[in-house]
Motif scaffolding. Sequence first.
Motif, PDB file in Angstrom:
ATOM      1  N   PHE A 199     -29.212  15.139 -29.160  1.00 25.83           N
ATOM      2  CA  PHE A 199     -30.044  13.941 -29.089  1.00 25.83           C
ATOM      3  C   PHE A 199     -29.476  12.841 -29.975  1.00 25.83           C
ATOM      4  O   PHE A 199     -29.312  11.691 -29.545  1.00 25.83           O
ATOM      5  CB  PHE A 199     -31.480  14.286 -29.495  1.00 25.83           C
ATOM      6  N   VAL A 200     -29.135  13.182 -31.223  1.00 27.92           N
ATOM      7  CA  VAL A 200     -28.573  12.189 -32.155  1.00 27.92           C
ATOM      8  C   VAL A 200     -27.237  11.660 -31.631  1.00 27.92           C
ATOM      9  O   VAL A 200     -27.003  10.445 -31.605  1.00 27.92           O
ATOM     10  CB  VAL A 200     -28.420  12.802 -33.567  1.00 27.92           C
ATOM     11  N   LEU A 258     -27.840   9.440 -28.596  1.00 29.85           N
ATOM     12  CA  LEU A 258     -28.342   8.114 -28.982  1.00 29.85           C
ATOM     13  C   LEU A 258     -27.230   7.239 -29.548  1.00 29.85           C
ATOM     14  O   LEU A 258     -27.169   6.036 -29.267  1.00 29.85           O
ATOM     15  CB  LEU A 258     -29.468   8.251 -30.008  1.00 29.85           C
ATOM     16  N   GLY A 275     -25.167   6.072 -26.666  1.00 28.63           N
ATOM     17  CA  GLY A 275     -25.895   5.031 -25.945  1.00 28.63           C
ATOM     18  C   GLY A 275     -25.823   3.695 -26.666  1.00 28.63           C
ATOM     19  O   GLY A 275     -25.637   2.649 -26.037  1.00 28.63           O
ATOM     20  N   ALA A 276     -25.953   3.733 -27.985  1.00 33.27           N
ATOM     21  CA  ALA A 276     -25.857   2.495 -28.764  1.00 33.27           C
ATOM     22  C   ALA A 276     -24.462   1.882 -28.637  1.00 33.27           C
ATOM     23  O   ALA A 276     -24.326   0.662 -28.494  1.00 33.27           O
ATOM     24  CB  ALA A 276     -26.194   2.774 -30.223  1.00 33.27           C
ATOM     25  N   TYR A 332     -22.835  10.755 -22.072  1.00 37.83           N
ATOM     26  CA  TYR A 332     -24.076  10.324 -22.723  1.00 37.83           C
ATOM     27  C   TYR A 332     -25.292  10.885 -21.976  1.00 37.83           C
ATOM     28  O   TYR A 332     -26.196  11.456 -22.588  1.00 37.83           O
ATOM     29  CB  TYR A 332     -24.088   8.791 -22.771  1.00 37.83           C
ATOM     30  N   LEU A 355     -27.984  13.811 -23.300  1.00 38.43           N
ATOM     31  CA  LEU A 355     -29.425  13.591 -23.408  1.00 38.43           C
ATOM     32  C   LEU A 355     -30.226  14.539 -22.518  1.00 38.43           C
ATOM     33  O   LEU A 355     -31.207  15.127 -22.970  1.00 38.43           O
ATOM     34  CB  LEU A 355     -29.785  12.145 -23.097  1.00 38.43           C
ATOM     35  N   TRP A 367     -30.084  17.776 -24.862  1.00 39.97           N
ATOM     36  CA  TRP A 367     -31.320  17.624 -25.622  1.00 39.97           C
ATOM     37  C   TRP A 367     -32.517  18.188 -24.857  1.00 39.97           C
ATOM     38  O   TRP A 367     -33.110  19.177 -25.277  1.00 39.97           O
ATOM     39  CB  TRP A 367     -31.556  16.156 -25.965  1.00 39.97           C
TER      40      TRP A 367
END
Length: 139
Positions: A16-17, A20, A23-24, A45, A49, A53
């Motif tokens: 998850f981290v 993210l 994604g950023a 990505y 997720l 995740w």
Amino acid sequence: MPTLSRWFIKTGMVYFVVGLMMGALLLAQPALGWSSRWQVLRPVYLHFLFIGWVTQIIMGVGYWMFPKYSREKPRGSEQLGWAVFVLLNVGLILRAIGEPAMTLAPQSGFGWMLAVASLCLLLAGWGFIANTWGRIKAR
């Protein structure tokens, strides 16, 4: 909480981290002036997720919380549970390496990596179902 569930859930949080952060980076790409080649990370990505995740959290909580299979084996086969964990994560890592490699250099010979990754993910899904199916029963 069973050890296997903790591993599923903690590993899911790591994905998850990382997802993210990816994604950023993908969103910041135009502002940073990076080339569009970074878009090869978009499937990675999404896999991180949704499989890394969400699926791992579901599997970890399912292994922990579903009704007991029997007194002797309350959670079904622990060995099969660990095999599912390993297959899922090996499949994700192979996918994360193979997908961008094939997109950037289709002749590079990394196609086998995507095939093995897909097989690992498929076997992980089947293994989870096989290990959980008997725990879903009427009272």
